[in-house]
Design a protein around this motif. Structure first.
Motif, PDB file in Angstrom:
ATOM      1  N   PRO A   1       0.828  -1.207   0.000  1.00  0.00           N
ATOM      2  CA  PRO A   1       0.000   0.000   0.000  1.00  0.00           C
ATOM      3  C   PRO A   1       0.863   1.259   0.000  1.00  0.00           C
ATOM      4  CG  PRO A   1      -0.845  -1.587   1.581  1.00  0.00           C
ATOM      5  CD  PRO A   1       0.457  -2.142   1.089  1.00  0.00           C
ATOM      6  N   GLY A   2       0.566   2.163  -0.935  1.00  0.00           N
ATOM      7  CA  GLY A   2       1.272   3.438  -0.985  1.00  0.00           C
ATOM      8  C   GLY A   2       2.515   3.436  -1.847  1.00  0.00           C
ATOM      9  N   GLU A   3       2.995   2.268  -2.286  1.00  0.00           N
ATOM     10  CA  GLU A   3       4.184   2.238  -3.140  1.00  0.00           C
ATOM     11  C   GLU A   3       3.820   2.771  -4.534  1.00  0.00           C
ATOM     12  OE1 GLU A   3       6.867  -1.348  -1.229  1.00  0.00           O
ATOM     13  OE2 GLU A   3       5.480  -1.870  -2.826  1.00  0.00           O
TER      14      GLU A   3
ATOM     15  N   GLN B   1       9.786   2.512  -2.601  1.00  0.00           N
ATOM     16  CA  GLN B   1       9.560   1.233  -1.940  1.00  0.00           C
ATOM     17  C   GLN B   1       9.427   1.443  -0.439  1.00  0.00           C
ATOM     18  OE1 GLN B   1      12.298  -1.896  -3.272  1.00  0.00           O
ATOM     19  NE2 GLN B   1      12.885  -0.630  -5.025  1.00  0.00           N
ATOM     20  N   ASN B   2       8.764   0.494   0.158  1.00  0.00           N
ATOM     21  CA  ASN B   2       8.531   0.517   1.597  1.00  0.00           C
ATOM     22  C   ASN B   2       9.079  -0.782   2.176  1.00  0.00           C
ATOM     23  OD1 ASN B   2       7.475   0.938   4.158  1.00  0.00           O
ATOM     24  ND2 ASN B   2       5.360   0.512   3.556  1.00  0.00           N
TER      25      ASN B   2
ATOM     26  N   GLY C   1       5.645   2.141   6.536  1.00  0.00           N
ATOM     27  CA  GLY C   1       5.217   3.480   6.150  1.00  0.00           C
ATOM     28  C   GLY C   1       6.381   4.405   5.824  1.00  0.00           C
ATOM     29  N   VAL C   2       7.628   3.918   5.919  1.00  0.00           N
ATOM     30  CA  VAL C   2       8.793   4.743   5.578  1.00  0.00           C
ATOM     31  C   VAL C   2       9.201   4.407   4.141  1.00  0.00           C
ATOM     32  CG1 VAL C   2      11.180   5.322   6.145  1.00  0.00           C
ATOM     33  CG2 VAL C   2       9.552   4.740   7.978  1.00  0.00           C
TER      34      VAL C   2
END
Ligand code: SAM
Length: 161
Positions: free
Chosen positions: A9-11, A88-89, A94-95
């Protein structure tokens, strides 16, 4: 593409065309005791297991002189890595980091490099310790580790054990 390669998620990813070939030539493959990514260390260690660089027979003459080196640099093609990730995470925390600030296998040209200890070279087989790649990973290149080079001046360019 395997489940391991699913976006987190979020990448962010780049929409890329099917691979266009950079015309690299695999010089062989690597035998390791790591059948799956989860089995591989994140980076190899000289205390790690013996692994074998298996060259195609045509390349055997190119190993001449290699045994003079304690350490060599191995370049390999991380063939099971996706190639479209921009961020990438890796810690799934979340970083986010940019691909070029990571040594992740997931990159536009998934080339892995490791400095490894040379154990022996026999025929087309070079045994080393310090790799972190999957069994059957394609082999791109082998170089003496640059710290083993004496200054290139004065015609003396390799240190032999
Ligand atoms: N030492 C190399 C470097 O720094 O360029 C590779 C580092 S990368 C973090 C090592 C990881 O890549 C392994 O832990 C494994 O998860 C993954 N990997 C190893 N072989 C691979 C392959 N053939 N295809 C895709 N991923 C691979």
């Amino acid at each position: 593409m395997s489940q391991e390669d699913a976006l987190r998620p979020g990448e962010q990813r780049l929409a890329i065309a099917p691979d266009d070939d950079a015309a690299l030539r695999f010089i062989g493959h690597i035998e390791t005791p790591f059948p799956e990514r989860a089995d591989c260390p994140r980076q190899g260690s000289e205390e790690g297991p013996e692994c074998t660089l298996v060259l195609k027979s045509d390349y055997a003459p190119a190993l001449l002189g290699l045994e003079g080196f304690d350490r060599i640099e191995v370049l390999y093609w991380l063939h099971r890595a996706r190639r479209d990730l921009l961020t990438q995470n890796p810690g799934q925390d979340g970083v986010f980091r940019g691909t070029f600030s990571l040594r992740s296998p997931l990159r536009p040209n998934p080339i892995g490099t490791s400095v490894v200890r040379l154990i022996r070279a026999e025929g087309c087989r070079v045994t080393v310790r310090g790799l972190d790649c999957l069994d059957q990973t394609p082999l791109l290149d082998i170089k003496p580790y640059r710290c083993d080079y004496a200054p290139l001046a004065k015609g003396k360019n390799i240190k032999v054990k």
